[in-house]
Design a protein around this motif. Structure first.
Motif, PDB file in Angstrom:
ATOM      1  N   GLN A 168     -12.277  -3.687  17.326  1.00 36.57           N
ATOM      2  CA  GLN A 168     -11.364  -2.803  16.607  1.00 36.57           C
ATOM      3  C   GLN A 168      -9.957  -3.290  16.903  1.00 36.57           C
ATOM      4  N   TRP A 169      -9.329  -3.887  15.909  1.00 37.94           N
ATOM      5  CA  TRP A 169      -7.985  -4.430  16.073  1.00 37.94           C
ATOM      6  C   TRP A 169      -6.975  -3.294  16.027  1.00 37.94           C
ATOM      7  N   ALA A 170      -5.803  -3.541  16.558  1.00 37.05           N
ATOM      8  CA  ALA A 170      -4.755  -2.528  16.492  1.00 37.05           C
ATOM      9  C   ALA A 170      -4.447  -2.214  15.034  1.00 37.05           C
ATOM     10  N   ASP A 171      -4.231  -0.928  14.744  1.00 38.21           N
ATOM     11  CA  ASP A 171      -3.964  -0.513  13.362  1.00 38.21           C
ATOM     12  C   ASP A 171      -2.717  -1.190  12.813  1.00 38.21           C
ATOM     13  N   LEU A 172      -2.762  -1.474  11.529  1.00 35.87           N
ATOM     14  CA  LEU A 172      -1.592  -1.974  10.822  1.00 35.87           C
ATOM     15  C   LEU A 172      -0.804  -0.803  10.262  1.00 35.87           C
ATOM     16  N   ASP A 173       0.478  -1.019  10.075  1.00 31.89           N
ATOM     17  CA  ASP A 173       1.312   0.027   9.493  1.00 31.89           C
ATOM     18  C   ASP A 173       0.880   0.317   8.071  1.00 31.89           C
ATOM     19  N   ALA A 174       1.022   1.565   7.658  1.00 36.81           N
ATOM     20  CA  ALA A 174       0.576   1.971   6.320  1.00 36.81           C
ATOM     21  C   ALA A 174       1.314   1.238   5.212  1.00 36.81           C
ATOM     22  N   SER A 175       2.494   0.713   5.481  1.00 38.61           N
ATOM     23  CA  SER A 175       3.261   0.034   4.444  1.00 38.61           C
ATOM     24  C   SER A 175       2.935  -1.457   4.352  1.00 38.61           C
ATOM     25  N   VAL A 176       1.865  -1.912   5.012  1.00 34.93           N
ATOM     26  CA  VAL A 176       1.516  -3.337   5.004  1.00 34.93           C
ATOM     27  C   VAL A 176       1.285  -3.821   3.565  1.00 34.93           C
ATOM     28  N   SER A 177       1.778  -5.006   3.268  1.00 31.42           N
ATOM     29  CA  SER A 177       1.577  -5.567   1.935  1.00 31.42           C
ATOM     30  C   SER A 177       0.204  -6.209   1.840  1.00 31.42           C
ATOM     31  N   ILE A 178      -0.266  -6.384   0.611  1.00 32.91           N
ATOM     32  CA  ILE A 178      -1.543  -7.051   0.389  1.00 32.91           C
ATOM     33  C   ILE A 178      -1.488  -8.477   0.942  1.00 32.91           C
ATOM     34  N   LEU A 179      -0.376  -9.166   0.755  1.00 32.79           N
ATOM     35  CA  LEU A 179      -0.243 -10.533   1.247  1.00 32.79           C
ATOM     36  C   LEU A 179      -0.317 -10.557   2.773  1.00 32.79           C
ATOM     37  N   HIS A 180       0.377  -9.621   3.423  1.00 32.81           N
ATOM     38  CA  HIS A 180       0.351  -9.572   4.887  1.00 32.81           C
ATOM     39  C   HIS A 180      -1.056  -9.262   5.381  1.00 32.81           C
ATOM     40  N   LEU A 181      -1.741  -8.370   4.704  1.00 31.32           N
ATOM     41  CA  LEU A 181      -3.108  -8.038   5.080  1.00 31.32           C
ATOM     42  C   LEU A 181      -4.005  -9.266   4.957  1.00 31.32           C
ATOM     43  N   GLN A 182      -3.823 -10.013   3.888  1.00 33.17           N
ATOM     44  CA  GLN A 182      -4.596 -11.240   3.697  1.00 33.17           C
ATOM     45  C   GLN A 182      -4.332 -12.224   4.833  1.00 33.17           C
ATOM     46  N   HIS A 183      -3.068 -12.432   5.165  1.00 30.92           N
ATOM     47  CA  HIS A 183      -2.724 -13.362   6.240  1.00 30.92           C
ATOM     48  C   HIS A 183      -3.251 -12.863   7.582  1.00 30.92           C
ATOM     49  N   HIS A 184      -3.241 -11.554   7.780  1.00 31.63           N
ATOM     50  CA  HIS A 184      -3.752 -10.979   9.018  1.00 31.63           C
ATOM     51  C   HIS A 184      -5.233 -11.299   9.186  1.00 31.63           C
ATOM     52  N   LEU A 185      -5.998 -11.149   8.126  1.00 31.09           N
ATOM     53  CA  LEU A 185      -7.426 -11.449   8.200  1.00 31.09           C
ATOM     54  C   LEU A 185      -7.666 -12.947   8.375  1.00 31.09           C
ATOM     55  N   MET A 186      -6.846 -13.774   7.737  1.00 28.62           N
ATOM     56  CA  MET A 186      -6.960 -15.214   7.938  1.00 28.62           C
ATOM     57  C   MET A 186      -6.704 -15.576   9.400  1.00 28.62           C
ATOM     58  N   ARG A 187      -5.696 -14.977   9.981  1.00 26.94           N
ATOM     59  CA  ARG A 187      -5.353 -15.267  11.378  1.00 26.94           C
ATOM     60  C   ARG A 187      -6.484 -14.830  12.310  1.00 26.94           C
ATOM     61  N   ILE A 205       0.849  -1.173   0.000  1.00 26.73           N
ATOM     62  CA  ILE A 205       0.000   0.000   0.000  1.00 26.73           C
ATOM     63  C   ILE A 205       0.890   1.230   0.000  1.00 26.73           C
ATOM     64  N   PRO A 206       0.690   2.170  -0.938  1.00 30.43           N
ATOM     65  CA  PRO A 206       1.591   3.316  -1.033  1.00 30.43           C
ATOM     66  C   PRO A 206       1.521   4.212   0.199  1.00 30.43           C
ATOM     67  N   LEU A 207       2.608   4.849   0.487  1.00 32.54           N
ATOM     68  CA  LEU A 207       2.660   5.797   1.589  1.00 32.54           C
ATOM     69  C   LEU A 207       1.817   7.020   1.251  1.00 32.54           C
ATOM     70  N   PRO A 208       1.425   7.789   2.272  1.00 30.06           N
ATOM     71  CA  PRO A 208       0.602   8.967   2.010  1.00 30.06           C
ATOM     72  C   PRO A 208       1.270   9.904   1.011  1.00 30.06           C
ATOM     73  N   CYS A 209       0.455  10.396   0.077  1.00 31.42           N
ATOM     74  CA  CYS A 209       0.998  11.374  -0.859  1.00 31.42           C
ATOM     75  C   CYS A 209       1.070  12.740  -0.183  1.00 31.42           C
ATOM     76  N   ASN A 210       1.741  13.675  -0.837  1.00 30.39           N
ATOM     77  CA  ASN A 210       1.945  14.977  -0.218  1.00 30.39           C
ATOM     78  C   ASN A 210       0.648  15.706   0.072  1.00 30.39           C
ATOM     79  N   GLY A 211      -0.398  15.322  -0.704  1.00 22.49           N
ATOM     80  CA  GLY A 211      -1.672  16.013  -0.474  1.00 22.49           C
ATOM     81  C   GLY A 211      -2.386  15.545   0.768  1.00 22.49           C
ATOM     82  N   GLY A 212      -1.933  14.426   1.344  1.00 23.93           N
ATOM     83  CA  GLY A 212      -2.607  13.905   2.531  1.00 23.93           C
ATOM     84  C   GLY A 212      -2.285  14.747   3.745  1.00 23.93           C
TER      85      GLY A 212
END
Length: 732
Positions: A211-230, A26-33
């Motif tokens: 409400q689970w603890a927030d994930l880091d903004a740089s989390v990968s799609i694969l890690h996010l998938q595994h997180h939800l599986m867990r 997931i891309p980091l926040p752009c300058n407009g954020g």
């Protein structure tokens, strides 16, 4: 119900991601954020979601949110990640079964000029979750718990109980279901939740939301998938066999606790359980008890306090009955956790026509001589009230109607009425019998029972029974204490040093213990309730040995015993184990013994069944139902003297701050002393404890024991002792 199911996916899980997307992040926040635009309703919108059936009882809805800064970046999120808006091929809502929401508002590159207030974020805020705890740049994960059928809410705090010590970090749990009220399960279908308004409706109808603890903004799609599986797998293990709802309406009831606890530390688990169950709690105790004053804080713990003379004489039952009868509201059950009031409370219950086991069952269980005879061989057990009776017993080698008492050393001498290993002695010779009997008869003014010493691993077996059937049974191992040593003297104690859950005994021996002890309870007349039974396994295939690094644990004997194993009863306590052990059981198995005890007292069989459901974890070599291995360690007073807190921190808190590596393994720590308290080395013939701590391990039983040992080595308490005018400081 699963939404967005692909061929080959069981229950729509796990969601599949295109292989070439695994390395994308997931891309980091752009300058407009701008973190300053973190205003509820302006920018927080659902990113994608999925509804998963985890068992017959529950479905869950996982919902992912991005903060405003990341959402702006997703105007150019690559289509190949598979996170499309609704309407994918074959009704799958995208390649991977993960349902994009608001496909026209920025997910697929179509970003409106201005965003309307988020209906979904407003729904989260309405139920007590949302913006104040969201980070500016983290990825937020929410899970809504959706019971599959209507019913009446059995207790509050259900999710907190089932999710305690969850290995996945949780920010907050919000329960929307109100105890005793009817809950109507949401009727969901893909069209109804395929919008932000639909997801807001899911949140509003959910029984609870995590409400689970927030994930880091740089989390990968694969890690996010595994997180939800867990998350899904963990929720299945914790909720699969644990109904939150009961099909029949639950009548509000009132229960009386005879003898309130001495302080909030000991009584808190009882008072909290009563509130969670919707039980109105009335306390019956002496004038001057700390719960007597009608303060706002005390009203949080009990509905009323009935001042009663609790002198243990012939009139105690009548006085308690009069106090309860004078109360203007109906009493539906009575209970106690004070050992010396078991028989009294049973008689009160029978006098008032309330649920209770037979008085005769309690009379036998509290008399250690009578309970020993349940498994006795003639000539092995005796009862004496004085040293003169002991001398007469030893002098008389024959009797007309029964075999003579024949000492076979080692033997155990203990009060017929007592608890907490008080004044219990191991005797290895005739010469020590007199010392042991003198010690036992001086406690509580009771006689002494002389019985065989059963050589074998000691166990605590805790039952939840309903009509004679076992709803739940937990077996825990007590490692050897001072008096278990072969060279123990009559002055050594049986005070426990630790407790390990679950038991390491072979499955066959655990079944022998369950069956033997349950049959004894039922034969006595105990059919419904919570029972803490202490026993030993003789001829066990296991023994305690040093397995390395000073770790003493149960291991297989090198030579199997020639006889079959057998379970020998030590004592019956017709109550939950003490609060020190009841709380670890709740953490390890998810079973609240105090809640079960009160439900049995008011005759609520349906909720008693629900309260006795352990976790469903079953992997590695762990006993089914335990979420981890746990080790309860007792910290004994190092010296007699006055307790000091030089750092103004309790010893448990000081340990956790000094050793953060241990803090993350400590489930709970309870200090018994305050600065200025005077403590002795022994209290009522047993070791004086200054604290207990529970540690956990998801690695192994040996790891749990090792951590417990390190906690004991690292624990520090300062005790200042005055000896002949000289003060000395001692630490443990």
């Amino acid at each position: 119900m699963a939404v967005g199911v692909l061929p080959g996916q069981a229950n729509g899980w796990p969601p599949k991601v295109a292989p070439d997307a695994f390395s994308d992040r997931i891309p980091l926040p752009c300058n407009g954020g701008s973190p300053e635009r973190n205003v509820l309703g302006e920018s927080y919108r659902p990113f994608f979601w999925d509804i998963v059936s985890i068992c017959d009882l529950y479905s869950v809805a996982h919902i992912i949110l991005l903060p405003p800064s990341l959402r702006r970046s997703y105007g150019s999120f690559p289509v190949r990640n598979g996170m499309h808006g609704a309407g994918g091929a074959n009704g799958a809502n995208g390649m991977n079964g993960v349902n994009g929401v608001n496909g026209v508002n920025g997910i697929n590159g179509h970003r409106p000029a201005a965003e309307a207030p988020s209906r979904f974020a407003q729904a989260l805020s309405h139920v007590g979750l949302g913006n104040p705890s969201w980070t500016a740049d983290g990825v937020s994960v929410f899970t809504a718990i959706l019971p599959t059928s209507d019913g009446y809410v059995s207790r509050s705090g259900f999710l907190h109980l089932r999710l305690q010590d969850c290995p996945i970090a949780i920010s907050k749990i919000q329960e929307n279901a109100v105890p005793l009220r009817k809950y109507t399960a949401p009727r969901l279908s893909p069209p109804t939740v395929n919008s932000e308004d639909g997801l807001a409706s899911v949140i509003e109808q959910a029984a609870g939301i995590i409400q689970w603890a927030d994930l880091d903004a740089s989390v990968s799609i694969l890690h996010l998938q595994h997180h939800l599986m867990r998350i899904t797998h963990e929720l299945r293990d914790r909720l699969n066999n644990a109904p939150w709802l009961t099909p029949q309406p639950i009548a509000r009831k009132r229960v009386a606790l005879i003898r309130g606890r001495p302080n909030l530390t000991a009584g808190g688990p009882i008072y909290r359980a009563a509130r969670a169950l919707g039980l109105d709690l009335v306390i019956v105790d002496e004038e001057g008890h700390w719960l007597q004053a009608d303060t706002e804080e005390n009203r949080m713990h009990r509905e009323a306090f009935l001042t009663t003379d609790m002198t243990e004489d012939a009139g105690i039952v009548d006085r308690i009955v009069r106090s309860l009868a004078s109360y203007p509201l109906p009493i539906h059950g009575v209970f106690t956790v004070s050992d010396n009031f078991f028989v009294t409370v049973a008689r009160v219950a029978h006098a008032l026509g309330l649920p209770a086991s037979p008085v005769s069952a309690f009379e036998t269980s509290v008399d250690k001589y009578r309970s020993r005879l349940l498994q006795d061989v003639p000539g092995q057990t005796a009862r004496v009230s004085s040293l003169d009776e002991l001398q007469t017993l030893l002098a008389c080698r024959t009797k007309d109607l029964q075999e003579a008492f024949t000492p076979a050393f080692p033997m155990i001498v203990k009060p017929t009425k007592g608890w907490s290993s008080e004044c219990v002695s191991k005797v290895n010779s005739i010469g020590d019998l007199a010392t042991a009997v003198q010690k036992a008869t001086s406690r509580h003014g009771s006689a002494a029972v002389i019985e065989p010493f059963f050589d074998g691993p000691e166990i605590d077996v805790n039952f939840v029974l309903l009509d004679g059937a076992i709803l739940f049974c937990e077996i825990a191992d007590e490692p050897p204490c001072q008096a278990d040593s072969r060279d123990a003297t009559v002055d050594d104690t049986f005070s426990p040093e630790a407790l390990t859950l679950p038991s390491a005994l072979p499955a066959e021996e655990q079944e022998i213990a369950r069956t033997t002890l349950r049959d004894i309870l039922v034969k006595l007349g105990f059919r419904t309730g919570i029972f803490h039974v202490e026993a030993r396994m003789v001829n066990s295939a296991c023994e305690y040995r040093d397995v390395g690094n000073g770790i003493i644990d149960l291991v297989r004997k090198e030579t199997p015993p020639p006889e079959r194993p057998a379970c020998r009863l030590l004592e019956i306590n017709a109550r939950p184990p003490g609060y020190r052990v009841t709380v670890p059981s709740r953490h390890t198995y998810g079973v609240d013994f105090f809640a079960a005890h009160m439900l049995a007292a008011v005759g609520d069989a349906e909720r008693l069944r629900l309260a006795a459901r352990p976790f469903d974890h079953a992997y590695q070599d762990r006993t089914q139902g335990a979420q981890y291995w746990s080790r309860l360690v007792y910290v004994a007073a190092p010296k007699a003297g006055t307790v000091r807190w030089p750092l103004k921190l309790s010893p448990c808190e000081e340990l956790k701050r000094r050793r953060p590596d241990l803090a993350e393994r400590i489930v709970l720590g309870v200090d018994y002393c305050q600065p200025g308290d005077r403590i002795s080395l022994f209290t009522d013939g047993a070791r004086t404890y200054v604290a207990h701590l529970l540690v956990r391990s998801t690695v192994s039983r040996r790891d749990a024991i090792e951590v417990g040992n390190e906690v004991l080595r690292s624990f520090k308490i300062e005790v200042e002792e005055e000896v002949q005018g000289v003060q000395g400081k001692f630490e443990v």
